[in-house]
Design an enzyme around this catalytic site. Sequence first.
Site, PDB file in Angstrom:
ATOM      1  N   ASP A   1       0.858  -1.183   0.000  1.00 11.71           N
ATOM      2  CA  ASP A   1       0.000   0.000   0.000  1.00 11.71           C
ATOM      3  C   ASP A   1       0.895   1.234   0.000  1.00 11.71           C
ATOM      4  O   ASP A   1       1.925   1.301   0.708  1.00 11.71           O
ATOM      5  CB  ASP A   1      -0.886   0.017   1.247  1.00 11.71           C
ATOM      6  CG  ASP A   1      -1.924   1.126   1.183  1.00 11.71           C
ATOM      7  OD1 ASP A   1      -2.928   0.942   0.457  1.00 11.71           O
ATOM      8  OD2 ASP A   1      -1.708   2.160   1.828  1.00 11.71           O
TER       9      ASP A   1
ATOM     10  N   ASN B   1      -2.860  12.707  -3.197  1.00  7.56           N
ATOM     11  CA  ASN B   1      -3.892  13.135  -4.137  1.00  7.56           C
ATOM     12  C   ASN B   1      -4.409  14.524  -3.790  1.00  7.56           C
ATOM     13  O   ASN B   1      -4.677  15.341  -4.699  1.00  7.56           O
ATOM     14  CB  ASN B   1      -5.061  12.152  -4.134  1.00  7.56           C
ATOM     15  CG  ASN B   1      -4.782  10.912  -4.978  1.00  7.56           C
ATOM     16  OD1 ASN B   1      -3.973  10.976  -5.897  1.00  7.56           O
ATOM     17  ND2 ASN B   1      -5.450   9.814  -4.669  1.00  7.56           N
TER      18      ASN B   1
ATOM     19  N   ASP C   1      -2.480   9.060 -10.208  1.00  5.80           N
ATOM     20  CA  ASP C   1      -2.487   8.003 -11.238  1.00  5.80           C
ATOM     21  C   ASP C   1      -1.081   7.765 -11.782  1.00  5.80           C
ATOM     22  O   ASP C   1      -0.660   6.614 -11.992  1.00  5.80           O
ATOM     23  CB  ASP C   1      -3.426   8.395 -12.383  1.00  5.80           C
ATOM     24  CG  ASP C   1      -4.887   8.367 -11.955  1.00  5.80           C
ATOM     25  OD1 ASP C   1      -5.182   7.788 -10.903  1.00  5.80           O
ATOM     26  OD2 ASP C   1      -5.730   8.935 -12.709  1.00  5.80           O
TER      27      ASP C   1
ATOM     28  N   GLU D   1      -4.873   2.325  -4.098  1.00  7.80           N
ATOM     29  CA  GLU D   1      -3.413   2.406  -4.148  1.00  7.80           C
ATOM     30  C   GLU D   1      -2.765   1.132  -3.632  1.00  7.80           C
ATOM     31  O   GLU D   1      -1.571   1.098  -3.350  1.00  7.80           O
ATOM     32  CB  GLU D   1      -2.939   3.614  -3.316  1.00  7.80           C
ATOM     33  CG  GLU D   1      -3.072   3.437  -1.807  1.00  7.80           C
ATOM     34  CD  GLU D   1      -4.471   3.759  -1.290  1.00  7.80           C
ATOM     35  OE1 GLU D   1      -4.641   3.900  -0.087  1.00  7.80           O
ATOM     36  OE2 GLU D   1      -5.412   3.873  -2.115  1.00  7.80           O
TER      37      GLU D   1
END
Length: 611
Positions: free
Chosen positions: A470, A478, A487, A514
């Site tokens: 992770d 973000n 992304d 993620e």
Amino acid sequence: MIHLAFLVVLVLCSSGAAAIDIADHFPVVLDEDTGRLDISRRLTYYEDPSANLNISQIVSRWPQIRSEGMPDEAYNFGFSNSTYWFQTRVTNQSSPNDRWVIEGLYPIIDQMEMFVVRPDGSIGRQIAGDSVPFRLRPRDHHNINFFLKLAPGESVDLFFRVQTSGAVQMRTLLWNSDEFSSADHQERFLLGLYYGLLVCMAIFNFLIFVSIRDTSYLWYVSYILSYGLLQFTLNGLAFEHLWPESPWWNNRAVGFLISTGMCCVLGFSRSFLALRENAPRLEKVFLTFMVFFVVTGAASLFWPAYGPVIRVNTFAAAVAVGFVILAGGLCLYRRFRPARYFMLAWTALLSGMLLYTLKTFAVVPANFITEFGIQIGSAFEVILLSIALADRLRHMAIKNQQVQQEMTEKLESRVAARTSELEAANRQLEALSSTDGLTGVFNRRFFDSRLEEESARCRRQGPMALIMIDVDHFKSFNDNFGHQAGDACLQRLADTLTAVVRRETDIVARYGGEEFAIILPYTDAIGASTLAETVRLTVERDLRFEWEGRRVPVTVSVGVAMAPGGRSVEPGELIAAADGALYASKQAGRNRVTVHPPGNLRPEAGEPVTP
């Protein structure tokens, strides 16, 4: 086809008979051994262009107007509009038989009269010919015939008056009545076999046509029927058996059947030799001739003057036959296989015609083969053409098989190519269906399927490991840089994981958001923890993610769970254990690896490994 023989004989013989200068004619003398005599060369003749002389005038003037000498062969004056008179004297010197038959071997003379002039001056008259009702003949026979009663020691003068629109041919035999009957039975038997063969060939080929619908067979059947009927007419058998009360039709039938037969010959040859492909120019010539013979066939029935029509018909038939032989030779030269039997068939017919002609000119002896040369040749022709059609059919079947095989191979090749394309498309679709659209690694659907497979394998063969990964603080990432940066970060992370995990059996997948997962078949705890640490360290040191010119540090937290071999492991338990180890790594401060203890899949059992 017999009209061809008729034509060749006419062409070869039409110049008329030559005469040998001798002082007087030679009478026909009968003795006790006489059974059959050819009296053709014992005749003298006179040509009467006006056709006005009667028998009394002829008898009185004969010594002055008759021809001199004895001919070398039977008289043959070809086509002529004149009336011809012929004479010979017959003496029964010692034969006990008093019943005799005079037979004319050319049955399609329109009208022949025989006058028997006896020493006491009495004159008897008989008439026959194909324009005279058949019932007037002394004997029911296909050839023109007359009855002669001649007692031993008696002599008579025979005068024959011949008038015809066709050829004037005077091949004439004198028979003992009993011998004539015996020979007639034998001849009819042979002719029955011959015409039976034609009928069988016609029926056989017609049935083939009905079966396969090849027009060549229909043309061939039409040719056999028209040719056989023409032969039947030329032999006088049609007048005897089919239309004895129709002299007008019998007289016109030869010209009509020549036209019909030649039209069928040309149609059959055109179809059989495939002239449209092999000789297009000759095909046009054939079509022109076919139209011409349709016209002359109608003219044979309706044109008032029959003589010119039959002459034009005969000449045109000779020319058309030349083109048929030319077409066959050309197709043979161009290696068209069916032309071989076609040319053999024509050679057989022409050979029979040649033998008959040579016999007529006394070049070869008269025997069964030469006497029936035309029938034998035409019989071989019919048989060979049937074989030719069968060979053509076989050749077409082989060619069709080859074409079908080529088409099948092409179809199979296209199907194989299409199948390959479909397989590639399916593989592409499968890859698309099992690949994460953003990162290019396997998706969650594929991960679940492979984890279940590897869990089942683990029970039977060996250990496996599951690594859960992770991205640390990805929500803040973000929020600070935007989803596009997130992304891009996930894409770089996927590329890094793919570079680190190099075994073909290992699976890198995006588990969700993620979070990534790595399935490691045949891997123990040491190997799994080592790879997990390599992943963590590589991301920390080598990922080097930048966004809008700014260096952004990226780290990951890793959880490892083990499934020992030989034990039943549920995929959900393994995921829960790895996820629990991952949670432990985050609780311990992130950017670290936590290995769940081997053999214990409870989520709370994992302890973090400090980097």
